[in-house]
Design a protein around this motif. Structure first.
Motif, PDB file in Angstrom:
ATOM      1  N   LEU A 169      -9.087  -0.388   4.421  1.00 51.97           N
ATOM      2  CA  LEU A 169      -8.706   1.070   5.043  1.00 51.97           C
ATOM      3  C   LEU A 169      -7.576   1.757   4.206  1.00 51.97           C
ATOM      4  O   LEU A 169      -7.926   2.917   3.836  1.00 51.97           O
ATOM      5  N   VAL A 170      -6.536   1.285   3.907  1.00 51.60           N
ATOM      6  CA  VAL A 170      -5.674   1.883   3.196  1.00 51.60           C
ATOM      7  C   VAL A 170      -5.611   2.158   1.875  1.00 51.60           C
ATOM      8  O   VAL A 170      -5.349   3.001   1.171  1.00 51.60           O
ATOM      9  N   VAL A 171      -6.632   1.157   0.809  1.00 50.62           N
ATOM     10  CA  VAL A 171      -7.086   1.321  -0.324  1.00 50.62           C
ATOM     11  C   VAL A 171      -8.042   2.543  -0.268  1.00 50.62           C
ATOM     12  O   VAL A 171      -7.648   3.564  -1.223  1.00 50.62           O
ATOM     13  N   LEU A 172      -8.897   2.748   0.656  1.00 53.52           N
ATOM     14  CA  LEU A 172      -9.693   3.990   0.720  1.00 53.52           C
ATOM     15  C   LEU A 172      -8.877   5.394   0.880  1.00 53.52           C
ATOM     16  O   LEU A 172      -8.980   6.388   0.079  1.00 53.52           O
ATOM     17  N   GLY A 173      -7.758   5.196   1.661  1.00 46.72           N
ATOM     18  CA  GLY A 173      -6.949   6.273   1.935  1.00 46.72           C
ATOM     19  C   GLY A 173      -6.063   6.543   0.668  1.00 46.72           C
ATOM     20  O   GLY A 173      -5.771   7.712   0.381  1.00 46.72           O
ATOM     21  N   VAL A 174      -5.634   5.335   0.063  1.00 42.72           N
ATOM     22  CA  VAL A 174      -4.757   5.657  -1.159  1.00 42.72           C
ATOM     23  C   VAL A 174      -5.506   6.416  -2.183  1.00 42.72           C
ATOM     24  O   VAL A 174      -5.223   7.303  -3.020  1.00 42.72           O
ATOM     25  N   VAL A 175      -6.964   5.853  -2.402  1.00 40.13           N
ATOM     26  CA  VAL A 175      -7.730   6.742  -3.379  1.00 40.13           C
ATOM     27  C   VAL A 175      -8.002   8.002  -3.352  1.00 40.13           C
ATOM     28  O   VAL A 175      -7.852   9.051  -4.221  1.00 40.13           O
ATOM     29  N   VAL A 176      -8.220   8.452  -1.849  1.00 36.55           N
ATOM     30  CA  VAL A 176      -8.353   9.722  -1.546  1.00 36.55           C
ATOM     31  C   VAL A 176      -7.169  10.750  -1.925  1.00 36.55           C
ATOM     32  O   VAL A 176      -7.217  11.652  -2.285  1.00 36.55           O
ATOM     33  N   GLY A 177      -6.089   9.785  -1.464  1.00 36.95           N
ATOM     34  CA  GLY A 177      -4.733  10.701  -1.341  1.00 36.95           C
ATOM     35  C   GLY A 177      -4.225  10.865  -2.972  1.00 36.95           C
ATOM     36  O   GLY A 177      -3.850  11.790  -3.137  1.00 36.95           O
ATOM     37  N   LEU A 198       1.749  13.904 -12.561  1.00 41.87           N
ATOM     38  CA  LEU A 198       1.020  12.775 -12.915  1.00 41.87           C
ATOM     39  C   LEU A 198       1.665  11.522 -13.299  1.00 41.87           C
ATOM     40  O   LEU A 198       1.212  10.773 -13.982  1.00 41.87           O
ATOM     41  N   ASP A 199       2.776  11.343 -12.844  1.00 42.98           N
ATOM     42  CA  ASP A 199       3.831  10.107 -13.419  1.00 42.98           C
ATOM     43  C   ASP A 199       3.166   8.928 -12.743  1.00 42.98           C
ATOM     44  O   ASP A 199       2.933   8.852 -11.826  1.00 42.98           O
ATOM     45  N   PRO A 200       2.706   8.126 -13.735  1.00 39.69           N
ATOM     46  CA  PRO A 200       2.185   6.818 -13.459  1.00 39.69           C
ATOM     47  C   PRO A 200       2.968   5.867 -12.494  1.00 39.69           C
ATOM     48  O   PRO A 200       2.412   5.279 -11.672  1.00 39.69           O
ATOM     49  N   VAL A 201       4.231   5.875 -12.708  1.00 37.82           N
ATOM     50  CA  VAL A 201       4.965   5.076 -12.216  1.00 37.82           C
ATOM     51  C   VAL A 201       5.295   5.296 -10.665  1.00 37.82           C
ATOM     52  O   VAL A 201       5.076   4.670  -9.683  1.00 37.82           O
ATOM     53  N   THR A 202       5.116   6.809 -10.402  1.00 32.24           N
ATOM     54  CA  THR A 202       5.291   7.410  -8.905  1.00 32.24           C
ATOM     55  C   THR A 202       3.873   6.904  -8.142  1.00 32.24           C
ATOM     56  O   THR A 202       4.032   6.397  -7.163  1.00 32.24           O
ATOM     57  N   PHE A 203       2.815   6.954  -8.849  1.00 32.38           N
ATOM     58  CA  PHE A 203       1.526   6.750  -8.226  1.00 32.38           C
ATOM     59  C   PHE A 203       1.367   5.223  -7.732  1.00 32.38           C
ATOM     60  O   PHE A 203       1.103   4.811  -6.848  1.00 32.38           O
ATOM     61  N   ALA A 204       2.116   4.442  -8.902  1.00 24.95           N
ATOM     62  CA  ALA A 204       1.909   3.035  -8.726  1.00 24.95           C
ATOM     63  C   ALA A 204       2.743   2.660  -7.603  1.00 24.95           C
ATOM     64  O   ALA A 204       2.401   1.847  -6.899  1.00 24.95           O
ATOM     65  N   THR A 205       3.864   3.293  -7.677  1.00 23.21           N
ATOM     66  CA  THR A 205       4.904   3.046  -6.213  1.00 23.21           C
ATOM     67  C   THR A 205       4.402   3.223  -4.988  1.00 23.21           C
ATOM     68  O   THR A 205       4.451   2.563  -4.083  1.00 23.21           O
ATOM     69  N   VAL A 206       3.836   4.441  -4.961  1.00 23.98           N
ATOM     70  CA  VAL A 206       3.120   4.983  -3.945  1.00 23.98           C
ATOM     71  C   VAL A 206       2.068   3.930  -3.433  1.00 23.98           C
ATOM     72  O   VAL A 206       2.130   3.513  -2.059  1.00 23.98           O
ATOM     73  N   THR A 207       1.052   3.670  -4.445  1.00 16.35           N
ATOM     74  CA  THR A 207       0.414   2.572  -3.951  1.00 16.35           C
ATOM     75  C   THR A 207       0.648   1.201  -3.224  1.00 16.35           C
ATOM     76  O   THR A 207       0.287   0.754  -2.523  1.00 16.35           O
ATOM     77  N   ILE A 208       1.737   0.755  -4.037  1.00 14.87           N
ATOM     78  CA  ILE A 208       2.306  -0.446  -3.525  1.00 14.87           C
ATOM     79  C   ILE A 208       2.897  -0.314  -2.287  1.00 14.87           C
ATOM     80  O   ILE A 208       3.018  -1.412  -1.498  1.00 14.87           O
ATOM     81  N   VAL A 209       3.955   0.635  -2.148  1.00 16.17           N
ATOM     82  CA  VAL A 209       4.327   0.881  -0.825  1.00 16.17           C
ATOM     83  C   VAL A 209       3.323   1.027   0.563  1.00 16.17           C
ATOM     84  O   VAL A 209       3.489   0.368   1.455  1.00 16.17           O
ATOM     85  N   MET A 210       2.237   1.535   0.112  1.00 14.85           N
ATOM     86  CA  MET A 210       1.072   1.708   1.191  1.00 14.85           C
ATOM     87  C   MET A 210       0.596   0.491   1.683  1.00 14.85           C
ATOM     88  O   MET A 210       0.238   0.178   2.716  1.00 14.85           O
ATOM     89  N   ALA A 212       1.779  -2.351   0.940  1.00 13.20           N
ATOM     90  CA  ALA A 212       2.730  -3.204   1.835  1.00 13.20           C
ATOM     91  C   ALA A 212       2.857  -2.858   3.236  1.00 13.20           C
ATOM     92  O   ALA A 212       2.981  -3.583   4.262  1.00 13.20           O
ATOM     93  N   VAL A 213       2.779  -1.462   3.592  1.00 12.79           N
ATOM     94  CA  VAL A 213       2.843  -0.931   4.862  1.00 12.79           C
ATOM     95  C   VAL A 213       1.964  -1.611   5.715  1.00 12.79           C
ATOM     96  O   VAL A 213       1.737  -1.859   7.030  1.00 12.79           O
ATOM     97  N   ALA A 214       0.599  -1.500   5.103  1.00 10.70           N
ATOM     98  CA  ALA A 214      -0.781  -1.884   5.709  1.00 10.70           C
ATOM     99  C   ALA A 214      -0.672  -3.279   6.390  1.00 10.70           C
ATOM    100  O   ALA A 214      -0.983  -3.903   7.337  1.00 10.70           O
ATOM    101  N   GLY A 215      -0.137  -4.086   5.206  1.00  9.83           N
ATOM    102  CA  GLY A 215       0.092  -5.686   5.471  1.00  9.83           C
ATOM    103  C   GLY A 215       1.017  -5.686   6.693  1.00  9.83           C
ATOM    104  O   GLY A 215       0.634  -6.552   7.823  1.00  9.83           O
ATOM    105  N   CYS A 216       2.374  -5.328   6.709  1.00 11.60           N
ATOM    106  CA  CYS A 216       3.185  -5.220   7.656  1.00 11.60           C
ATOM    107  C   CYS A 216       2.504  -4.835   9.037  1.00 11.60           C
ATOM    108  O   CYS A 216       2.944  -5.395  10.279  1.00 11.60           O
ATOM    109  N   ALA A 217       1.777  -3.514   9.126  1.00 12.38           N
ATOM    110  CA  ALA A 217       1.305  -2.980  10.340  1.00 12.38           C
ATOM    111  C   ALA A 217       0.265  -3.985  10.947  1.00 12.38           C
ATOM    112  O   ALA A 217       0.079  -3.750  12.055  1.00 12.38           O
ATOM    113  N   ALA A 218      -0.491  -4.825   9.846  1.00  6.58           N
ATOM    114  CA  ALA A 218      -1.424  -5.486  10.510  1.00  6.58           C
ATOM    115  C   ALA A 218      -1.214  -7.159  11.006  1.00  6.58           C
ATOM    116  O   ALA A 218      -2.029  -7.823  11.383  1.00  6.58           O
TER     117      ALA A 218
END
Length: 237
Positions: A169-177, A198-210, A212-218
């Motif tokens: 679910l989060v992967v789908l949201g991250v792609v759209v976001g 379009l800084d790739p480091v920022t996008f990669a960090t956001v993806t990793i954080v989301m 991680a949040v998805a895993g912790c929330a589940a």
């Protein structure tokens, strides 16, 4: 300056005339990194450094000193030292570099603080919503989970099933976001300092954080799903 004048060639050892043609040329002994002279954001322009003893009245009259302690304590002593060493000077200004930078960086710091607070709030809301959604998923499929357990499914697989649904679910949201952020990035870029929209480091960090949040929330709903008593789950149905 090196790229503009020498166009990729090595300037070390070359001689360049600074000022009038009657003044001896200055020999290039090194190349420094690009720098800002007057403002944090300014158009690229050519700069050069020349030893004070070889300056012939063409350069500026600024001295930059590095302090080993509190720079503010050296402002007055430095001003007095300059006036003492040059009696012809009637006035000499002195300040810390931070005092020059702070007014220019205040707007970016304020923007970063606001964006950071809004981002943290959005992350908190997303975490709560994701936890609620996964908890509902476990509650809605409690009978199915009970059957899986009764048929011998290991509890680790049940945990993986719940966490996997959250991650998907989060992967789908991250792609759209990320797609929406990339499209709207050009409107936000003027508010950023030395960071591309379009800084790739920022996008990669956001993806990793989301993720991680998805895993912790589940984790908690997944643990509850793994602890379901198959007989109780079937009896409730």
């Amino acid at each position: 300056m090196a790229k503009t004048l020498w166009r990729g060639a090595d300037p070390i050892g070359d001689c360049i005339v600074i000022g009038a043609d009657s003044i001896p040329c200055a020999r290039v002994v090194g190349i420094a990194a690009d720098t800002h002279r007057d403002a944090l954001i300014e158009s690229p322009t050519m700069h050069y450094y020349i030893p004070m003893g070889q300056e012939n009245g063409f350069g500026g009259a600024a001295v930059l000193a590095r302090a080993s302690g509190n720079p503010a304590e050296l402002v007055e002593p430095l001003r007095n030292a300059v006036l003492t060493a040059s009696p012809d000077l009637r006035f000499a200004s002195a300040s810390t570099l931070q005092e020059i930078i702070d007014p220019q960086s205040r707007s970016w710091r304020l923007g970063a603080t606001v964006f950071g607070m809004l981002g943290g709030l959005a992350l908190l809301v997303a975490s709560i919503g994701l936890y609620s959604l996964v908890a509902y998923f476990v509650s809605d499929r409690k009978h199915e989970i009970g059957i899986r357990l009764a048929l011998g499914a290991p509890r680790e697989r049940i945990v993986g099933l719940v966490v996997g649904s959250s991650i998907r679910l989060v992967v789908l949201g991250v792609v759209v976001g990320c797609a929406a952020a990339a499209a709207a990035g050009r409107f936000v870029e003027p508010l950023l300092y030395e960071v591309h929209a379009l800084d790739p480091v920022t996008f990669a960090t956001v993806t990793i954080v989301m993720l991680a949040v998805a895993g912790c929330a589940a984790l908690l709903p997944a643990a509850r799903a793994a602890a379901i008593d198959p007989l109780a789950a079937l009896r409730e149905e």
